[in-house]
Scaffold this motif. Structure first.
Motif, mmCIF file in Angstrom:
data_model
loop_
_atom_site.group_PDB
_atom_site.id
_atom_site.type_symbol
_atom_site.label_atom_id
_atom_site.label_comp_id
_atom_site.label_asym_id
_atom_site.label_seq_id
_atom_site.Cartn_x
_atom_site.Cartn_y
_atom_site.Cartn_z
ATOM 1 N N GLU A 101 48.701 38.965 50.250
ATOM 2 C CA GLU A 101 48.693 39.247 48.805
ATOM 3 C C GLU A 101 47.279 39.196 48.245
ATOM 4 O O GLU A 101 46.870 40.044 47.445
ATOM 5 C CB GLU A 101 49.575 38.215 48.101
ATOM 6 N N LEU A 102 46.506 38.201 48.692
ATOM 7 C CA LEU A 102 45.113 38.068 48.266
ATOM 8 C C LEU A 102 44.285 39.270 48.709
ATOM 9 O O LEU A 102 43.517 39.829 47.923
ATOM 10 C CB LEU A 102 44.518 36.783 48.830
ATOM 11 N N PHE A 117 45.131 42.304 46.652
ATOM 12 C CA PHE A 117 44.599 42.165 45.297
ATOM 13 C C PHE A 117 43.095 42.432 45.274
ATOM 14 O O PHE A 117 42.597 43.191 44.437
ATOM 15 C CB PHE A 117 44.892 40.760 44.771
ATOM 16 N N VAL A 118 42.365 41.812 46.201
ATOM 17 C CA VAL A 118 40.908 41.962 46.241
ATOM 18 C C VAL A 118 40.533 43.410 46.538
ATOM 19 O O VAL A 118 39.621 43.978 45.913
ATOM 20 C CB VAL A 118 40.295 41.007 47.282
ATOM 21 N N GLU A 125 41.000 45.409 43.379
ATOM 22 C CA GLU A 125 39.981 45.082 42.386
ATOM 23 C C GLU A 125 38.626 45.711 42.726
ATOM 24 O O GLU A 125 37.880 46.125 41.840
ATOM 25 C CB GLU A 125 39.817 43.562 42.273
ATOM 26 N N ALA A 178 36.387 39.210 42.058
ATOM 27 C CA ALA A 178 37.758 39.552 42.428
ATOM 28 C C ALA A 178 38.516 38.307 42.886
ATOM 29 O O ALA A 178 39.686 38.105 42.516
ATOM 30 C CB ALA A 178 37.759 40.605 43.533
ATOM 31 N N LEU A 179 37.863 37.445 43.663
ATOM 32 C CA LEU A 179 38.494 36.201 44.115
ATOM 33 C C LEU A 179 38.787 35.280 42.940
ATOM 34 O O LEU A 179 39.856 34.659 42.861
ATOM 35 C CB LEU A 179 37.574 35.498 45.120
ATOM 36 N N LYS A 192 39.307 36.181 39.839
ATOM 37 C CA LYS A 192 40.400 36.781 39.061
ATOM 38 C C LYS A 192 41.739 36.466 39.709
ATOM 39 O O LYS A 192 42.717 36.160 39.015
ATOM 40 C CB LYS A 192 40.193 38.296 38.946
ATOM 41 N N TYR A 193 41.800 36.539 41.032
ATOM 42 C CA TYR A 193 43.043 36.188 41.743
ATOM 43 C C TYR A 193 43.387 34.718 41.522
ATOM 44 O O TYR A 193 44.540 34.380 41.222
ATOM 45 C CB TYR A 193 42.895 36.471 43.231
ATOM 46 N N LYS A 194 42.397 33.858 41.651
ATOM 47 C CA LYS A 194 42.627 32.432 41.507
ATOM 48 C C LYS A 194 43.115 32.064 40.109
ATOM 49 O O LYS A 194 44.028 31.241 39.943
ATOM 50 C CB LYS A 194 41.321 31.684 41.823
ATOM 51 N N ARG A 200 44.763 33.908 38.004
ATOM 52 C CA ARG A 200 46.049 34.494 37.603
ATOM 53 C C ARG A 200 47.234 33.637 38.044
ATOM 54 O O ARG A 200 48.332 33.824 37.579
ATOM 55 C CB ARG A 200 46.202 35.884 38.208
ATOM 56 N N LYS A 201 46.983 32.688 38.956
ATOM 57 C CA LYS A 201 48.090 31.897 39.493
ATOM 58 C C LYS A 201 48.552 30.863 38.475
ATOM 59 O O LYS A 201 47.807 30.372 37.680
ATOM 60 C CB LYS A 201 47.665 31.212 40.797
#
Length: 229
Positions: free
Chosen positions: A49-50, A53-54, A57, A221-222, A224-226, A228-229
């Motif tokens: 998933e990561l 997502f990255v 992005e 990008a990392l 932004k993923y972090k 959003r959790k």
């Protein structure tokens, strides 16, 4: 003329390689971090998933590369793998050889059993049986002290650890809360923590210094993923 042709080919190859970001994973990561098919190809999980997502992005494709745990750092160092997000800079010799993004995932390691009697143990000193662990892993000093005293049964992955426990080949194992408890959601058989000991940890992304991407863009990008959790 030959020089120009060779140069053009090199530029084309460089451009092509920079359109895909290579994420490392291994079967040792286990669910929920990675889901695989019968051929051990990544099909889902947090690491997949990561990566998805990255890639989105950054506007590039992504590739999941199945790699033995013992070779991951070498392949990141060489640039064969761009990034692996189930590591920790405190575990790695020569951590300065890499870029790091801290705390992409959080987890904790603890002791588990199926035994109603062993679950009542309150102190590590009261454990008298061998503990199942993952081969080659180093643990918290208090756990290492326990393992030195009682011994350890080493297996290759969390799945192997759980199978070992289910077959009554051992009575206690030590491993990831996220991985172990996710395996028993909805199951009749219950697995229990042993003692109140918890080794809280964070997983970092180890990133090659040979990446062909903009590092700042990757870190954004990392992040932004972090968030959003």
């Amino acid at each position: 003329m030959n020089y120009l042709i060779i140069l053009s080919i090199l530029l084309i190859n460089f451009s092509a390689s920079a359109t895909v970001i290579n994420f490392g994973y291994g079967v040792h990561n286990s669910s929920p971090y990675i889901l695989t098919d019968k051929e051990s190809n990544a099909t889902g999980g947090l690491l997949y998933e990561l990566a998805e997502f990255v890639g989105k992005e950054m506007g590039v494709g992504f590739k999941m590369i199945n790699t033995p745990r013992t070779r991951l750092e070498d392949l990141v160092r060489s640039g064969t793998i761009d990034i692996y997000c189930n590591s920790n800079r405190n575990w790695i010799d020569g951590a300065e050889d890499f870029y790091w993004y801290s705390g992409i995932f959080v987890d904790e390691n603890l002791l588990y059993t199926f035994s109603e009697d062993l679950r009542k143990i309150k102190d590590l000193q009261d454990i008298k049986v061998k503990v199942g662990t993952i081969n080659g892993f180093s643990y918290h000093p208090r756990i290492e002290k326990l393992l030195k005293r009682v011994g350890r049964n080493e297996l290759k992955s969390h799945e192997k650890l759980l199978r070992f426990l289910e077959l009554d080949r051992g009575e206690i194992i030590y491993g990831s809360k996220k991985i172990i408890e996710s395996q028993y959601i909805g199951k009749t058989r219950k697995i229990y923590p042993v003692t109140d000991f918890r080794d809280r940890l964070k997983y970092d992304c180890i990133i090659s210094k040979k990446i062909k991407f903009n590092k700042d863009k990757l870190f954004k990008a990392l992040e932004k993923y972090k968030l959003r959790k």
